[in-house]
Scaffold this motif. Structure first.
Motif, short mmCIF file in Angstrom:
data_model
loop_
_atom_site.label_atom_id
_atom_site.label_comp_id
_atom_site.label_asym_id
_atom_site.label_seq_id
_atom_site.Cartn_x
_atom_site.Cartn_y
_atom_site.Cartn_z
N LEU A 43 0.95 -1.29 0.24
CA LEU A 43 0.01 0.04 0.10
C LEU A 43 1.10 1.31 0.11
CD1 LEU A 43 -2.89 1.30 -0.12
CD2 LEU A 43 -2.75 0.96 2.52
N GLU A 44 1.77 1.13 0.80
CA GLU A 44 2.88 2.26 0.96
C GLU A 44 3.36 2.63 -0.57
OE1 GLU A 44 4.04 2.77 5.68
OE2 GLU A 44 5.02 1.39 4.31
N ARG A 45 3.96 1.70 -1.13
CA ARG A 45 4.80 1.81 -2.48
C ARG A 45 3.80 2.21 -3.41
NH1 ARG A 45 6.18 -2.96 -4.51
NH2 ARG A 45 5.44 -4.22 -2.79
N ALA A 46 2.32 2.03 -3.47
CA ALA A 46 1.43 2.17 -4.39
C ALA A 46 0.80 3.73 -4.25
CB ALA A 46 0.55 1.18 -4.83
N TRP A 97 -4.96 -10.28 1.58
CA TRP A 97 -4.32 -9.97 0.11
C TRP A 97 -5.01 -9.07 -0.43
CZ3 TRP A 97 0.41 -10.37 0.76
CH2 TRP A 97 1.12 -11.60 1.43
N ASP A 98 -6.40 -8.78 -0.16
CA ASP A 98 -7.36 -8.05 -1.08
C ASP A 98 -7.05 -6.68 -0.84
OD1 ASP A 98 -8.86 -10.08 -1.82
OD2 ASP A 98 -10.22 -10.40 -0.09
N ILE A 99 -6.13 -6.16 0.05
CA ILE A 99 -5.69 -4.69 0.19
C ILE A 99 -4.99 -4.41 -0.97
CG2 ILE A 99 -4.57 -3.09 1.72
CD1 ILE A 99 -5.05 -4.89 4.06
N SER A 100 -5.48 -3.45 -1.74
CA SER A 100 -4.71 -2.97 -2.91
C SER A 100 -5.00 -1.38 -3.36
CB SER A 100 -4.74 -3.71 -4.05
OG SER A 100 -6.18 -3.67 -4.82
N MET A 101 -4.15 -0.64 -3.51
CA MET A 101 -4.44 0.62 -3.91
C MET A 101 -5.53 0.74 -5.21
SD MET A 101 -3.49 3.54 -3.15
CE MET A 101 -4.36 5.26 -3.44
#
Length: 110
Positions: A43-46, A97-101
């Protein structure tokens, strides 16, 4: 990414109030979980929305706050978990794993 540390119960009321002006992101992080560390890092990278306030909760150290978030926003506790608070309610949540930007962005872009 500029995280605000979520470490006091009173901050939940402030998040609710602030969410009436713009969506707020809350990330519930388990410092003992490799999936949580990976999800947080992804999340931080995206992250590319500097104007969205984001709170990081160490749910191991502040389990009472984590439980209150689950009660207040009627979202079953998961770890890791990301929530978007908008207009005082949880408008989106995901865990593991469903956490995404890509999934999060439509709920925080205005």
């Amino acid at each position: 990414m500029n995280w605000n540390n979520l470490n006091e119960l009173s901050q939940i009321d402030q998040i609710i109030e602030d969410s009436k002006k713009q969506p707020i992101v809350v990330f519930k992080h388990s410092t003992r979980c490799s999936i949580s560390a990976t999800s947080l890092n992804r999340l931080e990278r995206a992250w590319n929305v500097d104007n969205t306030p984001a709170y990081l909760l160490d749910l191991i150290a502040f389990r009472t706050i984590s439980n209150q978030i689950a009660d207040t926003f009627q979202v079953e506790h998961q770890s890791p978990q990301v929530l978007v608070i908008d207009q005082g309610k949880c408008s989106y949540h995901a865990s593991h794993w469903d956490i995404s930007m890509d999934e999060l962005k439509p709920y925080i872009s205005q």
